[in-house]
Design a protein around this motif. Structure first.
Motif, PDB file in Angstrom:
ATOM      1  N   UNK A  57       0.823  -1.203   0.000  1.00  0.00           N
ATOM      2  CA  UNK A  57       0.000   0.000   0.000  1.00  0.00           C
ATOM      3  C   UNK A  57       0.864   1.263   0.000  1.00  0.00           C
ATOM      4  N   UNK A  58       1.963   1.272   0.786  1.00  0.00           N
ATOM      5  CA  UNK A  58       2.831   2.454   0.854  1.00  0.00           C
ATOM      6  C   UNK A  58       3.494   2.779  -0.475  1.00  0.00           C
ATOM      7  N   UNK A  71       6.654   5.169  14.999  1.00  0.00           N
ATOM      8  CA  UNK A  71       6.972   4.200  13.946  1.00  0.00           C
ATOM      9  C   UNK A  71       5.988   4.229  12.833  1.00  0.00           C
ATOM     10  N   UNK A  72       4.880   5.011  12.917  1.00  0.00           N
ATOM     11  CA  UNK A  72       3.882   5.061  11.859  1.00  0.00           C
ATOM     12  C   UNK A  72       4.368   5.960  10.739  1.00  0.00           C
ATOM     13  N   UNK A  73       4.009   5.648   9.524  1.00  0.00           N
ATOM     14  CA  UNK A  73       4.437   6.411   8.343  1.00  0.00           C
ATOM     15  C   UNK A  73       3.579   7.655   8.229  1.00  0.00           C
ATOM     16  N   UNK A  74       4.239   8.819   8.061  1.00  0.00           N
ATOM     17  CA  UNK A  74       3.534  10.085   7.899  1.00  0.00           C
ATOM     18  C   UNK A  74       3.478  10.397   6.419  1.00  0.00           C
ATOM     19  N   UNK A  75       2.307  10.182   5.796  1.00  0.00           N
ATOM     20  CA  UNK A  75       2.153  10.365   4.355  1.00  0.00           C
ATOM     21  C   UNK A  75       1.886  11.807   3.967  1.00  0.00           C
ATOM     22  N   UNK A  76       1.733  12.674   4.907  1.00  0.00           N
ATOM     23  CA  UNK A  76       1.416  14.069   4.589  1.00  0.00           C
ATOM     24  C   UNK A  76       2.635  14.876   4.194  1.00  0.00           C
ATOM     25  N   UNK A  87      -5.063  11.336   5.857  1.00  0.00           N
ATOM     26  CA  UNK A  87      -5.487  10.969   7.219  1.00  0.00           C
ATOM     27  C   UNK A  87      -6.172   9.607   7.225  1.00  0.00           C
ATOM     28  N   UNK A  88      -7.017   9.345   6.204  1.00  0.00           N
ATOM     29  CA  UNK A  88      -7.699   8.046   6.131  1.00  0.00           C
ATOM     30  C   UNK A  88      -6.697   6.929   5.957  1.00  0.00           C
ATOM     31  N   UNK A  89      -5.709   7.170   5.082  1.00  0.00           N
ATOM     32  CA  UNK A  89      -4.705   6.136   4.866  1.00  0.00           C
ATOM     33  C   UNK A  89      -3.854   5.939   6.110  1.00  0.00           C
ATOM     34  N   UNK A  94      -2.455   2.450  10.636  1.00  0.00           N
ATOM     35  CA  UNK A  94      -2.407   2.122  12.066  1.00  0.00           C
ATOM     36  C   UNK A  94      -3.236   0.873  12.374  1.00  0.00           C
ATOM     37  N   UNK A  95      -4.402   0.784  11.727  1.00  0.00           N
ATOM     38  CA  UNK A  95      -5.235  -0.407  11.953  1.00  0.00           C
ATOM     39  C   UNK A  95      -4.547  -1.656  11.437  1.00  0.00           C
ATOM     40  N   UNK A  96      -3.853  -1.495  10.278  1.00  0.00           N
ATOM     41  CA  UNK A  96      -3.138  -2.650   9.722  1.00  0.00           C
ATOM     42  C   UNK A  96      -2.036  -3.091  10.669  1.00  0.00           C
TER      43      UNK A  96
END
Length: 366
Positions: A57-58, A71-76, A87-89, A94-96
């Motif tokens: 997905x990334x 550790x979460x990816x910041x896509x913004x 934000x949705x992604x 995070x849910x994944x």
């Protein structure tokens, strides 16, 4: 075999397209939602394909972004995508990650449970070994105690055996003494038997004499009994004759008594019949006297009425004659007055004395 069929029927592209469609709808792609979107496929088939979709997905979104402190990816950062999509992604990511952690925990849970079971089995084995060691120690102590008791019993049995041997010797001596006493008793018994035989002979002789005397006495008693029987028979015959005489006299007396009773009953019946006839005659006589008295009274009353009527007619005739003659009216009136002053006879009849029948005077005495 079922997994291979599901793999042939559901392809990776189908799963990825369904996940993209769910993501564009603002929903988090899950195994159940993907299966519902496709309309087929098993969870075991869809799950690895969906994990592959999350892994790519990334890079598919551009591969640009940073990671936060967690550790979460910041896509913004430098992605040029809308903030809402980013934000949705981010939320999906995070849910994944959370699902991946849960999946890892789920995969490690059987291993953890297996280790816990092995540890528990090891603890149980160690506890069983400890119990076995304690049991062996107790058995050893018990065995040593039993061995000591056995040694003590052996000593006691040895002492008892010596006592039994001594008692056996005493019994042998007692048996010899009893044997001697038995011999003396046998000799005494032989002497007693001889004396008893002699006494039996004397007793038998006395018994024969007594039997002979008893037979003679029995013969005399039987003779006396026969005489008594004969006398009893004669007395009974005389008694029966006397009883027959008494019975005849009693029967004769009963017959005479019955005859007297019958005669008395007959006389009583005749007397009652005569009394009944007397009563009937008295009743008839009283009825006749009453009828005669009534007839006399009626006849006297009729005679008085006729006489008064005659006097009245005579007076009227005299008055009529005097009225025709003129001057002789007074004597006629005086005569009429004199006739009127005559005392009239009583209409009540004179009671006649009632004649009594010869048997009526003694009615009360009957």
């Amino acid at each position: 075999m079922d997994i291979s069929r599901a793999t042939r029927s559901v392809q990776k592209e189908d799963v990825w397209q369904a996940a993209d469609a769910l993501l564009l709808e603002g929903k988090r792609p899950t195994i159940e939602r993907v299966r519902q979107k496709i309309g087929r496929g098993s969870p075991n088939t869809v799950s690895p394909m969906l994990e592959g979709w999350f892994a790519t997905l990334g890079p598919r979104l551009g591969g640009v972004g940073g990671q936060t402190q967690s550790g979460a990816v910041d896509l913004s950062i430098g992605s040029g995508l809308p903030a809402a999509l980013v934000q949705a992604m981010q939320q999906v990511w995070e849910q994944v990650q959370a699902q991946a952690a849960q999946a890892a925990d789920a995969e490690l849970e059987p291993v953890r449970q297996d280790l816990q079971a092995q540890q528990q089995a090891l603890d149980d084995a160690q506890q069983a070994l400890e119990q076995e060691r304690n049991h062996l120690a107790q058995q050893r102590a018990t065995t040593e105690q039993a061995l000591a008791v056995a040694h003590a019993q052996i000593k006691m049995q040895g002492a008892r055996l010596s006592d039994l041997e001594q008692a056996g010797r005493q019994k042998d001596q007692l048996a010899a003494t009893q044997q001697q006493r038995l011999q003396s008793l046998e000799q005494e018994l032989f002497a007693n038997r001889k004396a008893r035989d002699e006494a039996d002979l004397a007793h038998a002789e006395q018994l024969r004499e007594l039997q002979h005397s008893a037979q003679q006495q029995q013969h005399r008693v039987l003779q006396d009994l026969d005489r008594a029987r004969q006398e009893t028979k004669q007395a009974m015959a005389a008694q029966r004759a006397e009883q027959e005489t008494h019975a005849k006299l009693d029967a004769q007396w009963q017959q005479e008594r019955q005859g007297l009773q019958a005669q008395s009953e007959l006389q009583a019946g005749q007397l009652q019949h005569a009394q009944a006839e007397v009563q009937q005659l008295l009743h008839r006589l009283q009825t006749a006297e009453a009828t005669h008295t009534q007839a006399l009274a009626l006849q006297s009353h009729q005679h008085e009425n006729a006489l008064a009527q005659l006097r009245l007619e005579m007076a009227q005739s005299a008055v009529a004659q005097n009225a025709g003659r003129g001057g002789n009216a007074t004597p006629t009136a005086d005569a009429v007055a004199a006739n009127g002053r005559r005392p009239m006879r009583s209409s009540a009849p004179t009671a006649r004395p009632v004649r009594m029948l010869p048997g009526s005077r003694r009615r009360g005495k009957i």
